[in-house]
Write a protein that holds these residues in place. Sequence first.
Motif, PDB file in Angstrom:
ATOM      1  N   LEU A  62     -10.183   6.057  -1.974  1.00 12.92           N
ATOM      2  CA  LEU A  62      -9.858   5.677  -0.594  1.00 12.92           C
ATOM      3  C   LEU A  62     -10.681   4.475  -0.141  1.00 12.92           C
ATOM      4  N   THR A  63     -11.952   4.439  -0.516  1.00 14.65           N
ATOM      5  CA  THR A  63     -12.805   3.317  -0.139  1.00 14.65           C
ATOM      6  C   THR A  63     -12.335   2.034  -0.813  1.00 14.65           C
ATOM      7  N   ILE A  64     -12.029   2.113  -2.110  1.00 12.07           N
ATOM      8  CA  ILE A  64     -11.552   0.932  -2.837  1.00 12.07           C
ATOM      9  C   ILE A  64     -10.230   0.438  -2.253  1.00 12.07           C
ATOM     10  N   ALA A  65      -9.337   1.365  -1.924  1.00 14.36           N
ATOM     11  CA  ALA A  65      -8.047   0.973  -1.349  1.00 14.36           C
ATOM     12  C   ALA A  65      -8.227   0.278  -0.008  1.00 14.36           C
ATOM     13  N   ALA A  66      -9.147   0.794   0.817  1.00 17.87           N
ATOM     14  CA  ALA A  66      -9.376   0.190   2.138  1.00 17.87           C
ATOM     15  C   ALA A  66      -9.902  -1.228   2.013  1.00 17.87           C
ATOM     16  N   LEU A  67     -10.746  -1.482   1.012  1.00 16.40           N
ATOM     17  CA  LEU A  67     -11.305  -2.822   0.828  1.00 16.40           C
ATOM     18  C   LEU A  67     -10.330  -3.743   0.098  1.00 16.40           C
ATOM     19  N   ALA A  68      -9.501  -3.183  -0.777  1.00 14.40           N
ATOM     20  CA  ALA A  68      -8.605  -3.998  -1.598  1.00 14.40           C
ATOM     21  C   ALA A  68      -7.559  -4.732  -0.772  1.00 14.40           C
ATOM     22  N   VAL A  69      -7.185  -4.171   0.381  1.00 16.18           N
ATOM     23  CA  VAL A  69      -6.119  -4.802   1.172  1.00 16.18           C
ATOM     24  C   VAL A  69      -6.620  -5.959   2.023  1.00 16.18           C
ATOM     25  N   LEU A  89       6.246  -4.410  12.181  1.00 15.55           N
ATOM     26  CA  LEU A  89       5.976  -3.004  12.505  1.00 15.55           C
ATOM     27  C   LEU A  89       7.030  -2.084  11.893  1.00 15.55           C
ATOM     28  N   ILE A  90       8.283  -2.514  11.906  1.00 18.96           N
ATOM     29  CA  ILE A  90       9.348  -1.700  11.300  1.00 18.96           C
ATOM     30  C   ILE A  90       9.105  -1.537   9.803  1.00 18.96           C
ATOM     31  N   VAL A  91       8.834  -2.651   9.125  1.00 20.79           N
ATOM     32  CA  VAL A  91       8.580  -2.591   7.678  1.00 20.79           C
ATOM     33  C   VAL A  91       7.332  -1.772   7.393  1.00 20.79           C
ATOM     34  N   SER A  92       6.290  -1.955   8.208  1.00 26.17           N
ATOM     35  CA  SER A  92       5.046  -1.206   8.013  1.00 26.17           C
ATOM     36  C   SER A  92       5.277   0.289   8.128  1.00 26.17           C
ATOM     37  N   ALA A  93       6.048   0.703   9.130  1.00 21.19           N
ATOM     38  CA  ALA A  93       6.317   2.131   9.308  1.00 21.19           C
ATOM     39  C   ALA A  93       7.106   2.698   8.136  1.00 21.19           C
ATOM     40  N   LEU A  94       8.110   1.965   7.670  1.00 25.38           N
ATOM     41  CA  LEU A  94       8.919   2.451   6.544  1.00 25.38           C
ATOM     42  C   LEU A  94       8.098   2.512   5.254  1.00 25.38           C
ATOM     43  N   LEU A  95       7.222   1.530   5.034  1.00 28.51           N
ATOM     44  CA  LEU A  95       6.351   1.558   3.858  1.00 28.51           C
ATOM     45  C   LEU A  95       5.443   2.791   3.876  1.00 28.51           C
ATOM     46  N   ARG A  96       4.880   3.090   5.039  1.00 35.08           N
ATOM     47  CA  ARG A  96       3.986   4.253   5.127  1.00 35.08           C
ATOM     48  C   ARG A  96       4.760   5.551   4.963  1.00 35.08           C
ATOM     49  N   PRO A 111      -1.189   6.740  -9.201  1.00 30.62           N
ATOM     50  CA  PRO A 111      -0.313   6.799  -8.017  1.00 30.62           C
ATOM     51  C   PRO A 111      -1.103   6.928  -6.716  1.00 30.62           C
ATOM     52  N   LEU A 112      -2.196   7.704  -6.736  1.00 27.66           N
ATOM     53  CA  LEU A 112      -3.006   7.850  -5.528  1.00 27.66           C
ATOM     54  C   LEU A 112      -3.546   6.509  -5.078  1.00 27.66           C
ATOM     55  N   ALA A 113      -4.052   5.718  -6.028  1.00 24.61           N
ATOM     56  CA  ALA A 113      -4.618   4.420  -5.682  1.00 24.61           C
ATOM     57  C   ALA A 113      -3.546   3.461  -5.180  1.00 24.61           C
ATOM     58  N   LEU A 114      -2.426   3.381  -5.895  1.00 23.72           N
ATOM     59  CA  LEU A 114      -1.374   2.437  -5.525  1.00 23.72           C
ATOM     60  C   LEU A 114      -0.777   2.754  -4.158  1.00 23.72           C
ATOM     61  N   PHE A 115      -0.449   4.023  -3.935  1.00 24.23           N
ATOM     62  CA  PHE A 115       0.141   4.390  -2.649  1.00 24.23           C
ATOM     63  C   PHE A 115      -0.863   4.225  -1.512  1.00 24.23           C
ATOM     64  N   ASN A 116      -2.139   4.459  -1.778  1.00 26.02           N
ATOM     65  CA  ASN A 116      -3.139   4.289  -0.728  1.00 26.02           C
ATOM     66  C   ASN A 116      -3.374   2.823  -0.392  1.00 26.02           C
ATOM     67  N   ILE A 117      -3.250   1.937  -1.375  1.00 21.63           N
ATOM     68  CA  ILE A 117      -3.355   0.513  -1.085  1.00 21.63           C
ATOM     69  C   ILE A 117      -2.210   0.075  -0.166  1.00 21.63           C
ATOM     70  N   VAL A 118      -0.984   0.513  -0.489  1.00 22.17           N
ATOM     71  CA  VAL A 118       0.163   0.177   0.360  1.00 22.17           C
ATOM     72  C   VAL A 118       0.004   0.810   1.748  1.00 22.17           C
ATOM     73  N   PHE A 119      -0.457   2.054   1.775  1.00 18.48           N
ATOM     74  CA  PHE A 119      -0.648   2.752   3.048  1.00 18.48           C
ATOM     75  C   PHE A 119      -1.702   2.048   3.903  1.00 18.48           C
ATOM     76  N   ALA A 120      -2.825   1.646   3.280  1.00 22.93           N
ATOM     77  CA  ALA A 120      -3.878   0.944   4.019  1.00 22.93           C
ATOM     78  C   ALA A 120      -3.383  -0.404   4.529  1.00 22.93           C
ATOM     79  N   ARG A 124      -3.222  -1.623   8.478  1.00 23.74           N
ATOM     80  CA  ARG A 124      -3.817  -2.865   8.985  1.00 23.74           C
ATOM     81  C   ARG A 124      -2.750  -3.765   9.610  1.00 23.74           C
ATOM     82  N   ALA A 125      -1.566  -3.817   8.982  1.00 24.59           N
ATOM     83  CA  ALA A 125      -0.482  -4.627   9.554  1.00 24.59           C
ATOM     84  C   ALA A 125      -0.088  -4.093  10.924  1.00 24.59           C
ATOM     85  N   GLU A 126      -0.020  -2.771  11.047  1.00 25.02           N
ATOM     86  CA  GLU A 126       0.334  -2.166  12.341  1.00 25.02           C
ATOM     87  C   GLU A 126      -0.711  -2.493  13.399  1.00 25.02           C
TER      88      GLU A 126
END
Length: 417
Positions: A62-69, A89-96, A111-120, A124-126
């Motif tokens: 989670l820490t790496i994902a938060a910094l990676a974005v 905002l629309i794209v951000s909501a659908l991605l999450r 998968p945990l890392a990849l999805f958390n990077i997209v989620f983070a 941030r975009a939101e």
Amino acid sequence: MTATEAPSADGPSHILPRGQGVVWFGASGFVNAFGTGFFYPFALLFFTELSGLPLSTVGVVLTIAALAVLPGLPTVGRLIDRFGPRRVLIVSALLRAGCFVGFVATRGIVPLALFNIVFALGNRAEQAAIPSLAVELAGEGQSARWLALSRVVFNAGVGSGALVAGLLVVDSRSGFTVLGVANAVSFVLTAVLYVKLSARGTTARTRASAAAGAVRGSPWRNTPFLRVAGANAVLWTSTLVVETALPVFVLHELALPTWTVGVLFVINTSLLTLLQLPVSRFLERFRPGPVLALGGCTFAVLYVTVAELGSASRSVRLVALLVAMAVYTLGEMAVSQAGLVMLTSLPPQPELGGYMAFNQLFVGVGAALAPLLAASLLDSRPALLWWTLTVLSVLAGLLIPRLPRHATPEPGGTPSS
């Protein structure tokens, strides 16, 4: 602070923002925050149970994902400026929403890392796009109230979501699967609500701000914006440290009952939800720079109180904490409102999305450092944590009065000429 006439002529009774789309804006913000609050208290358990990984590994991911974005945020800002905050905002909501489907459907560290990077990145975009959307939708003299409304619905949504989750979420794989699906649905609904909004385009307030001589170019060359973003990030980080460290300190160092923690955060959340709009309406008559500085210094009331309560009786500790939390919450309202007004008023308005995304770099670093600061000092010298926060908050407040007058927004959010 020197009081001046409020920017709008509609009288003190009009606290709620006005304008087309305000209901959809509030509803989308509430649903988005409700999903966040529903998930946030169980995040570590959710990821640990569904990924099959140890808690320590999940924390590192989670820490790496938060910094990676963070390096990708300038691109997010350019997308906001090019396509508008609503589409982002629309794209951000659908991605999450898709990320939560992925969390539920897959296991393992990759998968945990990849999805958390997209989620983070979506988070941030939101956070970068919401203030831009509020300014875009607001009518003349209304942007401060739309920004305040965004904070109200956020606090109300997070608090409501956390309360419902505490009552309904079952600590089991099936329970967390339901939590993940529910969050996916909440983000899809958020996207639908954003679709209902339509941009008003550049307002007269926006044109006046650009004409007033805002510094054009890259955000890192805009010294007034950098100072405000830096001060705001320090104060934001301190609030995250409070959320993390105060429960531990209250229970372990002050030896107060467990329910004390709940009462303190109920006071904080309730006041933020009920008073943010009227307090923001009152603060419109003052320059946001001094409001932000004074609000930051007000944080020190809680920090000093917590640090000095060790020798007091239990009843005195409890009463002092409750009063200090109320004062701290008022300061939090002032900081969040004045910070948003300045951060959205100082940039050239055609580049507002880029500036708000750049601000998320500061916020993201602070969010990553907050748990480290809290954990390291709580382990070694707990009282030093609160004195450190006191010094940081006062120093952050002192950054703002040093801004030149022409770079400080007038009451209502427009930089003075």
